[in-house]
Enzyme design. Sequence first.
Site: not given
Length: 1612
Positions: A174-177, A387, A470, A550, A552, A814
Amino acid sequence: MAKSSLAGSDGALTWVNNATKKEELETANKNDSTKKLSVERVYQKKTQLEHILLRPDTYIGSVEPLTQLMWVYDEDVGMNCREVTFVPGLYKIFDEILVNAADNKQRDKNMTCIKVSIDPESNIISIWNNGKGIPVVEHKVEKVYVPALIFGQLLTSSNYDDDEKKVTGGRNGYGAKLCNIFSTKFTVETACKEYKHSFKQTWMNNMMKTSEAKIKHFDGEDYTCITFQPDLSKFKMEKLDKDIVALMTRRAYDLAGSCKGVKVMFNGKKLPVNGFRSYVDLYVKDKLDETGVALKVIHELANERWDVCLTLSEKGFQQISFVNSIATTKGGRHVDYVVDQVVSKLIEVVKKKNKAGVSVKPFQVKNHIWVFINCLIENPTFDSQTKENMTLQPKSFGSKCQLSEKFFKAASNCGIVESILNWVKFKAQTQLNKKCSSVKYSKIKGIPKLDDANDAGGKHSLECTLILTEGDSAKSLAVSGLGVIGRDRYGVFPLRGKILNVREASHKQIMENAEINNIIKIVGLQYKKSYDDAESLKTLRYGKIMIMTDQDQDGSHIKGLLINFIHHNWPSLLKHGFLEEFITPIVKASKNKQELSFYSIPEFDEWKKHIENQKAWKIKYYKGLGTSTAKEAKEYFADMERHRILFRYAGPEDDAAITLAFSKKKIDDRKEWLTNFMEDRRQRRLHGLPEQFLYGTATKHLTYNDFINKELILFSNSDNERSIPSLVDGFKPGQRKVLFTCFKRNDKREVKVAQLAGSVAEMSAYHHGEQALMMTIVNLAQNFVGSNNINLLQPIGQFGTRLHGGKDAASPRYIFTMLSSLARLLFPAVDDNLLKFLYDDNQRVEPEWYIPIIPMVLINGAEGIGTGWACKLPNYDAREIVNNVRRMLEGLDPHPMLPNYKNFKGTIQELGQNQYAVSGEIFVVDRNTVEITELPVRTWTQVYKEQVLEPMLNGTDKTPALISDYKEYHTDTTVKFVVKMTEEKLAQAEAAGLHKVFKLQTTLTCNSMVLFDHMGCLKKYETVQDILKEFFDLRLSYYGLRKEWLVGMLGAESTKLNNQARFILEKIQGKITIENRSKKDLIQMLVQRGYESDPVKAWKEAQEKAAEEEDSQNQHDDSSSDSGTPSGPDFNYILNMSLWSLTKEKVEELIKQRDTKGREVNDLKRKSPSDLWKEDLAAFVEELDKVEAQEREDILAGMSGKAIKGKVGKPKVKKLQLEETMPSPYGRRIVPEITAMKADASRKLLKKKKGDPDTTVVKVEFDEEFSGTPAEGTGEETLTPSAPVNKGPKPKREKKEPGTRVRKTPTSTGKTNAKKVKKRNPWSDDESKSESDLEEAEPVVIPRDSLLRRAAAERPKYTFDFSEEEDDDAAAADDSNDLEELKVKASPITNDGEDEFVPSDGLDKDEYAFSSGKSKATPEKSSNDKKSQDFGNLFSFPSYSQKSEDDSAKFDSNEEDTASVFAPSFGLKQTDKLPSKTVAAKKGKPPSDTAPKAKRAPKQKKIVETINSDSDSEFGIPKKTTTPKGKGRGAKKRKASGSENEGDYNPGRKPSKTASKKPKKTSFDQDSDVDIFPSDFTSEPPALPRTGRARKEVKYFAESDEEEDVDFAMFN
């Protein structure tokens, strides 16, 4: 309607739109027409040309103006993306002609130019290209010229042959046509050199009119030119406007970038584009990323069909792509094909770097990508004639685009990843704001345990304080205190321990952390909100947070983490005094009604120094807030001013201090920070200065800088103390507490681990969970491969095995334990008097460190991660260390040492400085079978099976299965996998390296040898020798102190006995009368007669006083001049003697005790500190021999079963069961290959030397409590193995000269053997001073025959001649004389036939020659006398590591490995065979230990014969009637096992051959000697008969070093 007579056009049936029909009907009705439309008008047929013009959108897209964002090229701006208004149909017809011109490049590679000309004023567009023209020839079918055919007739094309693979844009015909149809004038010019004609023809009025074709002769260059005037009316346009021209101009530039080798002229000017990369710059030039840096483009020409560029996109995903020069503006599968590859790689990088915790999906990564693609695709398909979107499947592309790793690496560094991470961070922040931020509510629901202030969230909210405690017990204390100050303005919320370090936490961690989110909700905080002004503060529910923890170090850590939380998210709050703390006393001292409170230990210590009569004060320690009573709580809150400490912001130094403590980026600064602290503390101790403390009586506020540098630093230092062991004893505090308690309990019977843990907590003031304590005890007792080399506690029960790396230990309820007999030899009790014991809660607990006789930190290794530092030390051989200590005592340098793990049968080889390759053992049994008999150290058997063999068996998606089957024959102490694989795969695996394929090699890197020195300062050691030397100097000085202490103590005891004896004698002689006299008179009389107050008591008090003065050098003169005996002279030791003491027997006994004690004192004075040390070492090694002998005996008893008393027959043990756990004797040992590993290590070392920082693992987050047990295997060791109580002989470590670094059986350096007949010391020569000479500090080394057990040599007993004064020369002479006698006594007795000894010096460290056939042993060996023959079957199986690097060399040369009396492998007694250990020979390893007393070898008839030969073969015990079953790798044929199934694995059957029977015998054939005896277990000739006590029967074992455990307790 007129019809076109255009040839070749097809008719088209046109259906009239229903809406149109309806409209016509309605119109007809309105016109009162009763007639209907005819059928012919309703159903019409159009020609194709008419259809195209009527419905153009089907072919060229819309013909209506469209406004959208498009990339265009403007003359003044260049390439830019802007909003343009254009008609897609017009753009498309122009593009069709342009793509046709580009397609010609694919037909003719010689095409070089395209010229595009646009004249908007005249509405003329022209496109010209050179290259092959259109054939100017008449088409024989259609009877028209070809140019007229393809430009003037629809559905004509050269692209209809789908079998031909074309990479052109044209496809449908189709393009160019279409361009012709939508033009008012369309002219085609072409010239074809091939047909020597040119062609020109013009169509007008939408291809309805055609001019005559002009054909001329032509002989120039081919070309084609299309000139057309678009029918603007069809596009509802009046002229070519600026927007459409800009769009067409961009397409010209597109062609210049996408058509390689074609220059494009636009309106007579060459476009400045050279290739695709140059084209991409049109888009990205002058564009900056979010940081202001120019966009970085990554370009790769994957192949001739794919050209890809990539950069960062800040506007979502963008793509510019071309398929065969067609601009696919909507993308397509070619774009997805490339982008998916990029995204998959980038997402991996993002996930690694994503600390925020937000999940990142592929489409989100794609949104940051801008990709440019230029590709050629065979016969592409599109979703429409426009396209814009390519739909062909990738499999049909005709080519592949495989982007390189270099491209992906560059892509990850071009800004895309950073942009994604910034987006992730933003998203995380958004999520935080949404979920975690809060607003001001008067009441809050859903937060358990919150006691909210009544006024919180109201108008008085700024005056409210939230108390964070804490734990729940502290909350109870706070609630008790609120009874004093009220609940309106104070809320309480308990923390569940340490909060998260938000500075280094991930987004996910913060989102899921309930505690952080609860605090935010309670206080009313909002992320990213700045609280700079008073108005913003009013949005909070609480105006202050009070931290109540605490007193500590862990409490300090919690304070620091809360400060860090606020500072990281809302730094402005710190400037408003938002944080404060509530302090409570840590010590209270009370006397009568007077009570003093102390808020820090240093403050309390200072008070103690200045107080008189401390015992009158009652001292109570408050370890936690829970210690305080409700009454005390009310007292605290009543005096709020004293207990509330405000945090005051002092400026940037506060910010810097907080960042220093908690930022991951400040690791090196934290190291310096802690180093300076430790040095300052050391200097203070040296100068007697008090430690710094914060909370004095006048303290009302505190800067953050002071808090970090004076309080939080104590936690950081404590973290290191708990994590990193001491150089002196190798212990961490938890381990030291366990040993202290065991010494104190001195249990003679075993005790449960759980009970011992409770005892440790009680006796040593252990303040943490008892579960951790129990694990510490278990780890101290473990003795499997990879754990301890010397376990100080006995493992009585299941303490874990190498199967699971100790994780399979039974419950502490144990299992039992007790002190090992070696413990008190390593830590002599007499040294306890020299140690500095610590005090906790006024209770005397463990010392600062113990001082063992050898550095335990090297024997059992060490591992731990602290704050700023990490420690990692491998295990070393105890005997090797003993030998080095002896060398150092003689003034020699220590030999280099390689790591050594007890019972490990693999090899350890040096790669570089502090880098070692650890290799397991693998053998090729036959063409499709390999046998794995050892795993790398700390690669646990079960882990190896699951992570290595199972994936190899099952395969994965990416890798096919490598092995076909495997069987397991290992025990809890040994490893044996029999692996089946195809012959081809085995060959491939062997070519690649079996150790590498089966992951049997790991690296051991020791670059973090960080330990606390004896002054309590962290120090990094570069080499093991540095550690050994520092320990040696300290230990030797303590032997001097021990001697001083013993001389003083023995002297005091001697004086006491002397005074007692004199008093008794004087009483008997009547010189003293004590009857009917007052106590005062008696004491005065004794003083007058020269009797001393109790000497022992006085001496002890003097020692205590001296220690006190040393600790308190800054005390007053009056306190330091106090008498050592303030209560006056003490004569109870005399006056309390019973009347029995007056008897003759008692008098004589007392005098004898006095004289004995005096001799002891004199003897001790003549000994040097080094003499004392040598005595301790000798006693330790002797006991080590006994312990290891007992271990071997226990293993033997367990494996062989009990023999029936009185019978010689073998016990009922199935032969195959024992054989199957042993290695096959026919396997071919694979030598570990470390060349590549060495090269890699060298590269890393070189890189490090160039300035790379130290790579140490450090704990960077303070939010994790110290667990004490780091993960096993840390960076250097992938899989971690464990060790067996070996059933096979211990691999032999062979000694090499310094310079070689492979561990083998230790031999003497440079010593040669001597013949038996000479009966002289083979090492004695004139060079008595040489390093290889036997000296008293060095052990006697007996050469070992490779086939016969070494003779029993007497252990030298150290005797000290105290008749002479201690003087160096005399001592040296004595030593020399004693040495000569010792040498003669210890001379080995060798066979007459054995004339030569080949020292191991000459063996190459990489020599792993394997003797698979008959031995090259000399005939003399096989013709030894009957005594040696009877030992022939002993130790008939080698460990897999036995075929060490020089085994065959040893066999072939009759090499006798000279082994010390105290052999480092097992510590065997003189008659015991020294097993070899291929933990790769130690460099210049010295001979082993000195031997206390050598014992006679057992006679032949005393060999234990009741043990099954099958099991004997496992442990080296012979049975006269059977051939040995061993691990030997030679051609010694085994008795057939009786199994007829050839397909099953049979360890006793030689592959591919039937094992031939051998006659029963007690000695070996000459051919079989070498193969049966591994280098580990060679029999030795018995010693010559000599006087001395007889030696008991010797038990022979296959194991070498004692059951050692790597100190996993060291991780506690």
